[in-house]
Design an enzyme around this catalytic site. Structure first.
Site, PDB file in Angstrom:
ATOM      1  N   LEU A  13       0.817  -1.210   0.000  1.00 46.32           N
ATOM      2  CA  LEU A  13       0.000   0.000   0.000  1.00 46.32           C
ATOM      3  C   LEU A  13       0.853   1.264   0.000  1.00 46.32           C
ATOM      4  O   LEU A  13       0.549   2.257   0.659  1.00 46.32           O
ATOM      5  CB  LEU A  13      -0.955  -0.009   1.203  1.00 46.32           C
ATOM      6  CG  LEU A  13      -1.978  -1.152   1.202  1.00 46.32           C
ATOM      7  CD1 LEU A  13      -2.831  -1.107   2.464  1.00 46.32           C
ATOM      8  CD2 LEU A  13      -2.850  -1.114  -0.049  1.00 46.32           C
ATOM      9  N   MET A  16       1.741   3.891  -5.168  1.00 41.39           N
ATOM     10  CA  MET A  16       1.116   3.300  -6.355  1.00 41.39           C
ATOM     11  C   MET A  16      -0.022   2.359  -5.971  1.00 41.39           C
ATOM     12  O   MET A  16      -1.121   2.433  -6.529  1.00 41.39           O
ATOM     13  CB  MET A  16       2.161   2.566  -7.187  1.00 41.39           C
ATOM     14  CG  MET A  16       3.148   3.460  -7.901  1.00 41.39           C
ATOM     15  SD  MET A  16       2.387   4.424  -9.232  1.00 41.39           S
ATOM     16  CE  MET A  16       2.130   3.147 -10.458  1.00 41.39           C
ATOM     17  N   ASN A 105       7.904  -3.567 -11.544  1.00 39.13           N
ATOM     18  CA  ASN A 105       8.825  -3.619 -12.681  1.00 39.13           C
ATOM     19  C   ASN A 105       9.731  -4.847 -12.578  1.00 39.13           C
ATOM     20  O   ASN A 105      10.946  -4.740 -12.427  1.00 39.13           O
ATOM     21  CB  ASN A 105       9.682  -2.347 -12.750  1.00 39.13           C
ATOM     22  CG  ASN A 105       8.910  -1.179 -13.336  1.00 39.13           C
ATOM     23  OD1 ASN A 105       8.062  -1.345 -14.194  1.00 39.13           O
ATOM     24  ND2 ASN A 105       9.194   0.015 -12.857  1.00 39.13           N
ATOM     25  N   SER A 131       2.132   2.213 -16.017  1.00 39.98           N
ATOM     26  CA  SER A 131       2.882   3.458 -16.209  1.00 39.98           C
ATOM     27  C   SER A 131       1.992   4.662 -15.972  1.00 39.98           C
ATOM     28  O   SER A 131       0.814   4.650 -16.306  1.00 39.98           O
ATOM     29  CB  SER A 131       3.454   3.530 -17.631  1.00 39.98           C
ATOM     30  OG  SER A 131       4.138   4.761 -17.824  1.00 39.98           O
ATOM     31  N   ASN A 189      10.155   1.656 -20.577  1.00 41.31           N
ATOM     32  CA  ASN A 189      11.060   2.392 -19.701  1.00 41.31           C
ATOM     33  C   ASN A 189      12.366   2.736 -20.410  1.00 41.31           C
ATOM     34  O   ASN A 189      12.951   3.795 -20.160  1.00 41.31           O
ATOM     35  CB  ASN A 189      11.337   1.582 -18.433  1.00 41.31           C
ATOM     36  CG  ASN A 189      10.156   1.585 -17.477  1.00 41.31           C
ATOM     37  OD1 ASN A 189       9.031   1.877 -17.877  1.00 41.31           O
ATOM     38  ND2 ASN A 189      10.392   1.253 -16.227  1.00 41.31           N
ATOM     39  N   ARG A 290      23.564   8.266 -17.808  1.00 40.85           N
ATOM     40  CA  ARG A 290      23.200   8.267 -16.391  1.00 40.85           C
ATOM     41  C   ARG A 290      24.371   7.710 -15.573  1.00 40.85           C
ATOM     42  O   ARG A 290      24.657   8.206 -14.475  1.00 40.85           O
ATOM     43  CB  ARG A 290      21.942   7.426 -16.152  1.00 40.85           C
ATOM     44  CG  ARG A 290      20.680   8.074 -16.682  1.00 40.85           C
ATOM     45  CD  ARG A 290      19.437   7.499 -16.045  1.00 40.85           C
ATOM     46  NE  ARG A 290      18.235   7.976 -16.719  1.00 40.85           N
ATOM     47  CZ  ARG A 290      17.006   7.770 -16.274  1.00 40.85           C
ATOM     48  NH1 ARG A 290      16.806   7.081 -15.154  1.00 40.85           N
ATOM     49  NH2 ARG A 290      15.962   8.223 -16.932  1.00 40.85           N
ATOM     50  N   HIS A 454      36.898 -16.582 -39.296  1.00 37.59           N
ATOM     51  CA  HIS A 454      35.479 -16.564 -38.927  1.00 37.59           C
ATOM     52  C   HIS A 454      34.538 -16.671 -40.123  1.00 37.59           C
ATOM     53  O   HIS A 454      33.330 -16.708 -39.947  1.00 37.59           O
ATOM     54  CB  HIS A 454      35.168 -15.285 -38.142  1.00 37.59           C
ATOM     55  CG  HIS A 454      35.809 -15.249 -36.793  1.00 37.59           C
ATOM     56  ND1 HIS A 454      35.491 -16.132 -35.796  1.00 37.59           N
ATOM     57  CD2 HIS A 454      36.778 -14.438 -36.285  1.00 37.59           C
ATOM     58  CE1 HIS A 454      36.211 -15.871 -34.719  1.00 37.59           C
ATOM     59  NE2 HIS A 454      37.006 -14.843 -34.989  1.00 37.59           N
TER      60      HIS A 454
END
Length: 470
Positions: A13, A16, A105, A131, A189, A290, A454
């Site tokens: 609770l 959200m 999430n 969201s 997100n 960030r 390769h």
């Protein structure tokens, strides 16, 4: 409410969980919530009205016993072990056919594991993205449920009632099989990270390159929000520039430390894109910046060492700001394209059947990345539901081509002024690479074959080849 039983239960609770319950109560549903912290239960009751049928309890068993069958119980607890702990606490109290929803999430692979586990117990499990923040939860979020179709059908009337509405249509839809709900929210997100990064770079160009005051930047963003750039993140950016700090009286944005936090969903998006693989460079850059922002002390030391001269942009101010708006819209379109292309790829790889038309439809309202642009994307997917990349849509291509020159010009000016616009640059680089039918990576394949045998493919005949290099 039949036999005095409740329609819906909530575990957790916090802001959200409490707001979602109150939203449900507004729409005539009887709701009951549980939290170990009794103060949070008290807050739920304090914020409810006499018309609401709301109850808070401090015992999980007490809550479960008072919910009508099949029980609909939602968790809004921190991702990871707390979710598993709640599930284990719930299982002895539930009966076959009950529905447990994880509205946090959670990482999609955890949701896959939990779905399989709950199926073995004859329970329904729904991984659901939500969201819109606290205001969205209270008055209408964008909701992304996935997984169990039978559970979705049971939940659909309730979720459609509380979701945001656009043109009368609820911003909730079935996102696909298994962990599709949490996968879509993860990519949502990631896109959110990218748009925020792009806006911060444009803010730096306005602040550092053009020496605009916060009041002037408010006017710029407010005007942009009246046109093609209309979106939630542009709207709140305009609002931020007006906020005063009650302690100092200064503009609040100027006293906030330049260290950006994160909760991991952007990082998950980048990591998962590399696993697929799919290219999402603007989202990657947003995560990386960030990260670099956290190293404040090192950045101060480096600035003292290099002493970069941030040159002012001398172009006509009004004309350049208009270009900046076009550049921002182009870059935002491209970062949406990256995220939606990732969903298209993941849907195929993981057999999730994600309906991209419905994804952009429910993102139009309630969610953090809601934007006028999503109407154009919705039209594109209505024309071609299996569009691999929105950049392949003819109408969107025309729109982007109108903005492309502005994006290039803004980047040139910013680079010459030593303003970091790596997000804008990554968006343009993605566009240039994606629209290049003859990329230079043939040289990379030659290098890989020379030093590591390769192999490579040829342009003139099928098959795999290796050369004994001289």
């Amino acid at each position: 409410m039949s036999n005095n039983l409740f329609h819906f239960g909530m575990i957790g609770l916090g802001t959200m969980g409490r707001n979602l319950l109150l939203n449900l109560a507004d729409h005539g549903y009887s709701v009951i919530g549980f939290d170990k912290d009794e103060q949070k239960g008290a807050a739920l009751l304090n914020e409810s009205t006499p018309q609401h049928k709301v109850k808070a309890v401090s015992s999980l068993q007490e809550m479960v016993q008072q919910i009508e069958q099949p029980r609909k119980i939602m968790m809004l607890v921190p991702a990871g072990k707390p979710v598993d702990d709640v599930i284990e606490s719930l299982l002895p109290l539930l009966q076959p056919g009950d529905i447990v929803i994880d509205g946090g999430n959670s990482f999609f692979e955890d949701t896959l594991r939990r779905t399989t586990y709950m199926q073995s117990k004859q329970m329904h499990f729904v991984g659901m993205g939500v969201s819109g923040g606290e205001k969205g939860a209270r008055f209408g979020p964008s909701i992304m449920p996935g997984g169990d179709v039978a559970a979705w059908k049971n939940l659909q009337p309730l979720l459609e009632a509380v979701a945001a509405k656009v043109n009368g249509e609820p911003c909730v839809a079935y996102m696909g099989k298994d962990a599709a709900g949490h996968y879509v929210k993860m990519v949502h997100n990631g896109i959110e990270y990218a748009i925020m990064q792009l806006i911060s770079e444009v803010y730096d160009v306005l602040r550092t390159g053009l020496s605009l005051s916060n009041a002037e930047m408010h006017q710029v963003f407010a005007k942009w929000n009246e046109g093609e750039l209309k979106s939630f993140l542009i709207e709140i950016s305009a609002q931020i520039f007006l906020q005063k700090d009650p302690e100092t009286g200064k503009d609040l944005v100027d006293v906030i430390l330049d260290k950006a936090g994160s909760k991991g969903t952007g990082k998950w998006t980048s990591q998962e894109a590399m696993n697929l693989p799919i290219s999402i460079p603007t989202i990657d850059i947003a995560v990386a910046f960030r990260d670099i922002s956290v190293y404040k002390e090192e950045r101060i030391a480096a600035e003292a060492l290099y002493q970069p001269e941030r040159k002012k942009i001398t172009a006509d101010k009004a004309a350049f700001i208009e270009q900046l708006g076009h550049a921002l819209q182009a870059a935002i379109m491209i970062c949406y394209a990256q995220g939606l292309a990732m969903l298209h790829k993941a849907s195929s790889v993981y057999n999730m059947d994600i309906p991209l038309k419905d994804v952009v439809k429910i993102w139009r309202g309630g969610c953090i990345i809601r934007s006028l642009l999503l109407e154009d994307f919705y039209t594109a997917y209505q024309n071609n539901a299996d569009l691999a990349n929105i950049l392949l849509d003819q109408q969107l291509a025309k729109l982007l081509q109108l903005k492309e020159t502005a994006l290039r010009n803004v980047i040139v000016q910013a680079v010459q002024s030593k303003i970091a616009v790596t997000g804008l640059m990554s968006a343009l680089g993605y566009l240039d690479a994606y629209t290049d039918g003859n990329m230079p990576v043939n040289l990379i394949q030659a290098q890989r074959d020379l030093f590591g045998a390769h192999t490579y493919q040829r342009i003139d005949k099928p098959g795999t080849f290796h050369t004994q290099w001289d």
